[in-house]
Design a protein around this motif. Structure first.
Motif, PDB file in Angstrom:
ATOM      1  N   GLN A 445       0.833  -1.199   0.000  1.00 29.41           N
ATOM      2  CA  GLN A 445       0.000   0.000   0.000  1.00 29.41           C
ATOM      3  C   GLN A 445       0.870   1.252   0.000  1.00 29.41           C
ATOM      4  OE1 GLN A 445      -3.508   0.005  -0.092  1.00 29.41           O
ATOM      5  NE2 GLN A 445      -2.984  -2.096  -0.659  1.00 29.41           N
ATOM      6  N   PRO A 692     -10.302  -6.660   0.877  1.00 33.77           N
ATOM      7  CA  PRO A 692      -8.917  -6.504   1.368  1.00 33.77           C
ATOM      8  C   PRO A 692      -8.829  -6.371   2.879  1.00 33.77           C
ATOM      9  CG  PRO A 692      -9.331  -5.036  -0.481  1.00 33.77           C
ATOM     10  CD  PRO A 692     -10.644  -5.637  -0.116  1.00 33.77           C
TER      11      PRO A 692
ATOM     12  N   PRO B  48      -6.736  -0.040  -5.500  1.00 32.62           N
ATOM     13  CA  PRO B  48      -6.364  -1.149  -4.601  1.00 32.62           C
ATOM     14  C   PRO B  48      -5.052  -0.916  -3.870  1.00 32.62           C
ATOM     15  CG  PRO B  48      -6.120  -1.776  -6.915  1.00 32.62           C
ATOM     16  CD  PRO B  48      -6.801  -0.462  -6.900  1.00 32.62           C
ATOM     17  N   ASP B  49      -4.216  -0.024  -4.379  1.00 31.35           N
ATOM     18  CA  ASP B  49      -2.931   0.217  -3.701  1.00 31.35           C
ATOM     19  C   ASP B  49      -2.967   1.470  -2.833  1.00 31.35           C
ATOM     20  OD1 ASP B  49      -3.215   1.918  -5.812  1.00 31.35           O
ATOM     21  OD2 ASP B  49      -1.102   1.924  -6.363  1.00 31.35           O
ATOM     22  N   ALA B 214       0.573 -10.994   4.740  1.00 27.43           N
ATOM     23  CA  ALA B 214      -0.730 -10.321   4.692  1.00 27.43           C
ATOM     24  C   ALA B 214      -0.574  -8.858   4.323  1.00 27.43           C
ATOM     25  CB  ALA B 214      -1.423 -10.456   6.050  1.00 27.43           C
ATOM     26  N   VAL B 215       0.449  -8.214   4.892  1.00 28.73           N
ATOM     27  CA  VAL B 215       0.621  -6.780   4.643  1.00 28.73           C
ATOM     28  C   VAL B 215       1.140  -6.526   3.233  1.00 28.73           C
ATOM     29  CG1 VAL B 215       1.978  -4.778   5.341  1.00 28.73           C
ATOM     30  CG2 VAL B 215       0.868  -6.172   7.065  1.00 28.73           C
ATOM     31  N   HIS B 216       1.984  -7.413   2.751  1.00 30.12           N
ATOM     32  CA  HIS B 216       2.504  -7.219   1.390  1.00 30.12           C
ATOM     33  C   HIS B 216       1.507  -7.650   0.327  1.00 30.12           C
ATOM     34  CE1 HIS B 216       6.619  -5.795   1.956  1.00 30.12           C
ATOM     35  NE2 HIS B 216       6.588  -6.470   3.090  1.00 30.12           N
ATOM     36  N   GLY B 217       0.470  -8.347   0.739  1.00 34.08           N
ATOM     37  CA  GLY B 217      -0.477  -8.811  -0.270  1.00 34.08           C
ATOM     38  C   GLY B 217      -1.889  -8.348   0.015  1.00 34.08           C
ATOM     39  N   ILE B 218      -2.023  -7.158   0.599  1.00 37.07           N
ATOM     40  CA  ILE B 218      -3.365  -6.644   0.903  1.00 37.07           C
ATOM     41  C   ILE B 218      -4.179  -6.581  -0.390  1.00 37.07           C
ATOM     42  CG2 ILE B 218      -4.668  -4.619   1.681  1.00 37.07           C
ATOM     43  CD1 ILE B 218      -2.348  -4.030   3.610  1.00 37.07           C
ATOM     44  N   GLY B 219      -5.334  -7.219  -0.345  1.00 41.10           N
ATOM     45  CA  GLY B 219      -6.208  -7.210  -1.524  1.00 41.10           C
ATOM     46  C   GLY B 219      -5.876  -8.283  -2.545  1.00 41.10           C
ATOM     47  N   GLU B 220      -4.778  -8.990  -2.341  1.00 42.69           N
ATOM     48  CA  GLU B 220      -4.389 -10.034  -3.299  1.00 42.69           C
ATOM     49  C   GLU B 220      -4.824 -11.391  -2.745  1.00 42.69           C
ATOM     50  OE1 GLU B 220      -2.809  -9.360  -6.057  1.00 42.69           O
ATOM     51  OE2 GLU B 220      -2.103  -7.316  -5.730  1.00 42.69           O
ATOM     52  N   PRO B 221      -5.452 -12.219  -3.594  1.00 41.79           N
ATOM     53  CA  PRO B 221      -5.943 -13.516  -3.082  1.00 41.79           C
ATOM     54  C   PRO B 221      -4.817 -14.394  -2.530  1.00 41.79           C
ATOM     55  CG  PRO B 221      -6.791 -13.075  -5.292  1.00 41.79           C
ATOM     56  CD  PRO B 221      -5.801 -12.003  -4.997  1.00 41.79           C
ATOM     57  N   LEU B 224      -4.042 -14.256   1.476  1.00 41.34           N
ATOM     58  CA  LEU B 224      -4.829 -14.986   2.466  1.00 41.34           C
ATOM     59  C   LEU B 224      -4.529 -16.483   2.402  1.00 41.34           C
ATOM     60  CD1 LEU B 224      -6.891 -14.867   4.691  1.00 41.34           C
ATOM     61  CD2 LEU B 224      -8.698 -15.001   2.979  1.00 41.34           C
TER      62      LEU B 224
END
Lengths: 710, 254
Positions: A445, A692, B48-49, B214-221, B224
């Protein structure tokens, strides 16, 4: 099995691995080697590079002899001030600021408002609690035509003792003159003073051996047509003074490394553990200096401008990053707002224990703030930011223009100083890092400069109008920063995007060019914008009503500067309703009733037409663009003048998928953006936030369960 | 039978615990998911970013979502601890070789009071060790960190041993003296302590890796699913660590 593996690691191997780990984690980076560059020989850049420096702007010259007692943290000095009366009326007294007296007692205006805190730093309660400026003697050295006062101390006339009186607040004083100074005349007075520095918590003072000596000498106000503009020093008021030349001789302990406004013109060989440094500065309105035996020096140059950073050893590794930010700001502002006129800029990094001195501007010198340390765990999380250190450097450098060169009255209109500077900082970030400049990251982000300019705008800038004097802001409301810095900046960025960057930049440059080395007021900026942009800026040739939509610049500025309204639009409702057709019984030309069957489309539901309800939820009225997205994948844009409370838009014969407000993100003044894009259920895509965030929460819960479970 | 074989020999236990953990995390995130979805309505955030800006606005306008999020995090910590307590007896029982769901359930219930007492003693021991560690080496961050890893891993090892002695050897496990005997056992078996500590540390590293992913892939399937996979790995590491204590206890009895 693990035990077997560990057995292999016994002995020297284990020790070596542990040693390497400890070394890796504990290693303190060595500061880069110091680097000095030659002192400039002139305080201003060469005439071909510095731009216009109007001679008539030079009004108040100072010659100061000062000695620092680094043990008692006092500065004893004499200030010889030559002031020219550039007004049309005789002046019978001199209005002085004694800013340091703000810290003299609990009942000063500054202390009453601040209650002893400044930007989260608290006044120290024991040693070094108080600071003051004790004016000890005043003498008239000369009065008459300016040319006769070039060297008043060599004049034949004996000095005349003067009296003075402190104002109701001790940050002000007045010196009556034996006879008025006529228009065009000048007067030279000499003032003896002793300044006790407080332990620093609000810009100026000491911390151990570190001394940040600012607002430390008696300083004239600005004589305007209505009298002296000398203001009581309050929590949010900064400083206001005339331009002039300074010659300052400092007597300091030999081991002190000194950074000061202007250039070092002379350094005498040390004697008896003390050294004497003479600084000269031209066309500045203040003089500040810092001294510490622990400073390391890093020098560089940018197009002939000497850059000098003074940092304590612990912060020395940050010097390259600050230099990069400073060079970016210099380049951006020099290009956008005209040449940087001085030959030097000095950056002081106060030690961490003196963070109250961080982030303050003085002519050709500023203090910056530490970069937040990012230890390994934070780096693993992808946390990085340019706000704590680099942005402070950009911001404080920006003050060399607003108000170092465009020396507006920071007390009466603080937005001209902090707000315009904040606006210029966003542009500097954009010039430096590109149109999607990011000021912070967390994992994948990022926080862009636009997010940074806008975030929380809605919540801390709606109590006071932007154009409020400094003493109109109350510490308890906590609105000063949001209003003066960020709302002003967002307002100008919004106007820039609405009017077009090229038009706006040309208009703003006209303002800057016209007011270099002057004291512009808000009205000057408004007048220039109205003149250059025109009273109306065409937003669309045909708006929602088919008529042209214009931005009324005067109205925009009135709302932005003199009202507390916030800008907020929302898509309140979107629907595809049954189209009104020609079905039913109608009389034909012969008078007979004739039935027309309703039309049906492919799904047998009849033709539909899209409707959208757009509501202006804030009081701020400004044109806004609306983009409709249809089920065939096409889009259509329409501009609404934003004057009414709401408007229903209809697209006959078109089925809507969704509606987007301000699709090009022009309205930076709009703090709430989550309600600007609405999609109908049948066209709905993931909202972009729920999944997200919920996934992140679920993942962190898994981490917690993995950590504490079993 | 070594410890790893014991852990590998209980695949259903591992799968069951994984399912429980994944289900729990999903269920705890569900209220947050519902609250955010309700707050967003039909609105859409297209960047998303740049979620930080959206979340600041969302939490400012709907502070209850931030509260729900906090509650979910606290609940996962509390439930994680409670489940470890509740299932501990059954897990040790299964790793000791017993089979069958009824057996597992009975062991969970039967050993619960003793394991609760052991957990209490363990908490006390951790507090004491934390205090001593801070007092002795608190001036040096790195030294304190290393010391904390050592003493906390010791407490975990002692707790595992006390639980194994209760389940495998039939100790009552309620008296502090029995817990102290387990501590003495752990102190007398430094390799066990180190192995247990290494597995415990690995589990913490996996937990940290979950957060990093989790933090580096926020919003990325993938983020999770990576987190879920790592969580299952963490469960296995825990089983292996407990199996070490079971193995040690069984061997010392034999």
């Amino acid at each position: 099995m693990v035990a077997m593996d560990l057995r292999r690691l016994r002995g020297p191997g284990l020790c070596a691995a542990a040693g390497a780990l400890v070394g890796l984690l504990a290693c303190d980076p060595q500061p880069p080697p110091e680097r000095t560059v030659p002192e400039p020989t002139e305080a201003l850049r060469p005439p071909t590079e510095r731009g216009e420096v109007p001679a008539e702007a030079r009004v108040a010259d100072y010659v100061i002899d000062a000695s620092l007692d680094a043990e008692a943290h006092t500065v004893t000095g004499t200030a010889r001030i030559t002031w020219r009366n550039t007004t049309a009326a005789p002046v019978a007294d001199l209005g002085l600021h004694l800013y340091m007296n703000a810290f003299r007692a609990e009942d000063t205006a500054w202390m009453l408002e601040s209650r002893g805190t400044h930007r989260n730093a608290r006044q120290h309660q024991s040693e070094g609690r108080w600071g003051f400026l004790d004016l000890r003697a005043a003498r008239l050295l000369g009065q008459g035509p300016p040319a006769s006062l070039q060297a008043p101390e060599g004049g034949a006339a004996a000095p005349v003792a003067l009296t003075w009186a402190e104002g109701a607040d001790p940050s002000l004083a007045t010196i009556p003159l034996p006879r008025p100074v006529g228009p065009g005349e000048a007067v030279t007075v000499e003032l003896d003073f002793l300044t006790q520095l407080p332990r620093v918590f609000a810009r100026t003072g000491y911390d151990g051996d570190f001394h940040m000596v600012a607002q430390w000498y008696p300083k004239l106000g600005v004589r305007e047509a209505g009298g002296w503009k000398a203001h009581v020093f309050t929590l949010f008021s900064e400083f206001y003074a005339d331009f002039g030349d300074y010659e300052v001789r400092l007597d300091v302990p030999e081991d002190m490394v000194v950074g000061a406004t202007g250039i070092l013109a002379e350094e005498r060989p040390p004697e008896a553990g003390r050294k004497q440094l003479t600084y000269k500065a031209e066309m500045v309105h203040d003089f500040a200096w810092a001294a510490s035996p622990d400073f390391l020096e890093y020098g560089d140059t940018w197009r002939g401008v000497r850059i000098r950073q003074l940092l304590p050893r612990a912060l020395a590794a940050d010097a390259p990053a600050h230099l990069e930010a400073l060079v970016a700001a210099l380049g951006s502002m020099d290009r956008r707002f005209g040449p940087y006129p001085w030959s030097t800029i000095t950056v002081i990094h106060p030690p961490r224990t003196a963070d109250g001195a961080q982030g303050m501007e003085y002519p050709t010198l500023f203090t910056t703030s530490d970069m937040l340390p990012t230890p390994l765990p934070l780096r693993l999380l992808g946390i990085d930011e340019r706000i704590s250190g680099e942005f402070t450097t950009i911001h404080e450098f920006g003050h060399q223009y607003f108000q170092g060169m465009l020396a507006s009255d920071e007390f009466s209109q603080p937005w001209l100083d902090e707000g315009l500077n904040s606006f210029s900082n966003i542009l500097a970030l954009e010039d430096w890092l590109g149109p999607a400049a990011e000021v912070a990251t967390l994992g994948n982000q990022r926080v862009t400069h636009v997010d940074f300019a806008r975030v929380l705008l809605e919540f801390d800038s709606t109590l006071d109008p932007v154009d409020t004097p400094a003493d109109g802001f109350r510490e308890f409301t906590d609105t000063y920063g949001g209003t003066v810095y960020r709302k002003t900046s967002a307002m100008l960025l919004t106007l820039r995007r609405l009017a077009g960057p090229e038009n706006f930049d040309r208009a703003f440059r006209a303002y800057v060019d016209a007011h270099r080395f002057r004291h512009p007021r808000g009205a000057d900026l408004e007048r220039t914008l109205l003149r250059e942009l025109g009273p109306k800026v065409r937003i669309a040739d045909a708006g929602a009503d088919g008529k042209p939509v214009d931005l009324d610049v005067r109205d925009f500025l009135d709302q932005a500067l003199r009202a507390t309204s916030s800008l907020d639009f929302a898509v309140a409702r979107v629907a595809n309703r049954r189209a009104r057709g020609a079905a039913g019984w109608h009389r034909d030309p012969a008078g007979h009733l004739d039935l027309t069957e309703p039309a049906t489309d492919d799904d047998g539901d009849g033709p539909r037409e899209g409707f959208a309800l757009v509501v202006r939820e804030g009081e701020f009225r400004v044109p806004v663009e609306i983009e409709a997205e249809f089920d065939d994948g096409t889009t259509e844009r329409v501009v609404w003048d934003g004057q009414a409370r709401y408007r229903i838009f209809a697209w006959p014969g078109r089925r809507l998928r969704g509606v987007v407000l301000d699709p090009d993100d022009k309205l930076l003044l709009e703090g709430r953006r989550l309600d600007n894009r609405y999609y109908l259920p049948e066209a709905r895509k993931p909202d972009g936030v729920t999944q997200p965030l919920a996934d992140l929460v679920e993942a962190t819960e898994l981490a917690a369960l993995a950590g504490v479970g079993l | 039978m070594n410890a790893l074989r014991r852990a590998l020999g209980a695949p259903l236990l591992w799968l069951g615990l994984c399912a429980l953990q994944l289900g729990l995390a999903w269920a705890l995130a569900a209220p947050v998911r519902a609250a955010v979805r309700a707050a967003m309505g039909g609105y859409h955030w297209p960047f998303p970013d740049r979620l930080v800006a959206a979340l600041i606005e969302l939490f400012s306008v709907h502070p209850t979502i931030a509260a729900a999020l906090t509650v979910a995090q606290i609940a996962s910590l509390v439930l994680g601890g409670l489940l470890a307590l509740l299932l501990g007896g059954g897990v040790v029982h299964r790793l000791a070789g017993a089979r069958g769901a009824p057996e597992f359930a009975r062991a969970c219930v039967a050993h619960l009071p003793a394991l609760a007492a052991i957990a209490g003693y363990g908490l006390l021991l951790r507090l004491v060790l934390l205090w001593f560690t801070h007092a002795l080496v608190g001036a040096h961050v790195l030294a304190e960190l290393l010391a904390l890893v050592l003493v906390l891993s010791f407490a975990t090892c002692a707790g595992d041993l006390a639980a194994a002695r209760r389940v495998v050897r039939g100790d009552r496990g309620l008296h502090p003296r029995e817990y102290l005997r387990a501590c003495a056992d752990a102190a007398r078996a430094p390799r066990l302590w180190l192995a247990s500590g290494a597995l415990g540390l690995a589990r913490w590293a996996v937990a940290a890796a979950i957060v990093v992913a989790a933090v580096h892939g926020i919003g990325e399937p993938w983020a999770l699913w990576t987190a879920r996979g790592l969580a299952c790995l963490a469960v296995f590491l825990s089983l292996w660590r407990i199996a070490l204590a079971v193995e040690h206890t069984a061997a010392s009895r034999g």
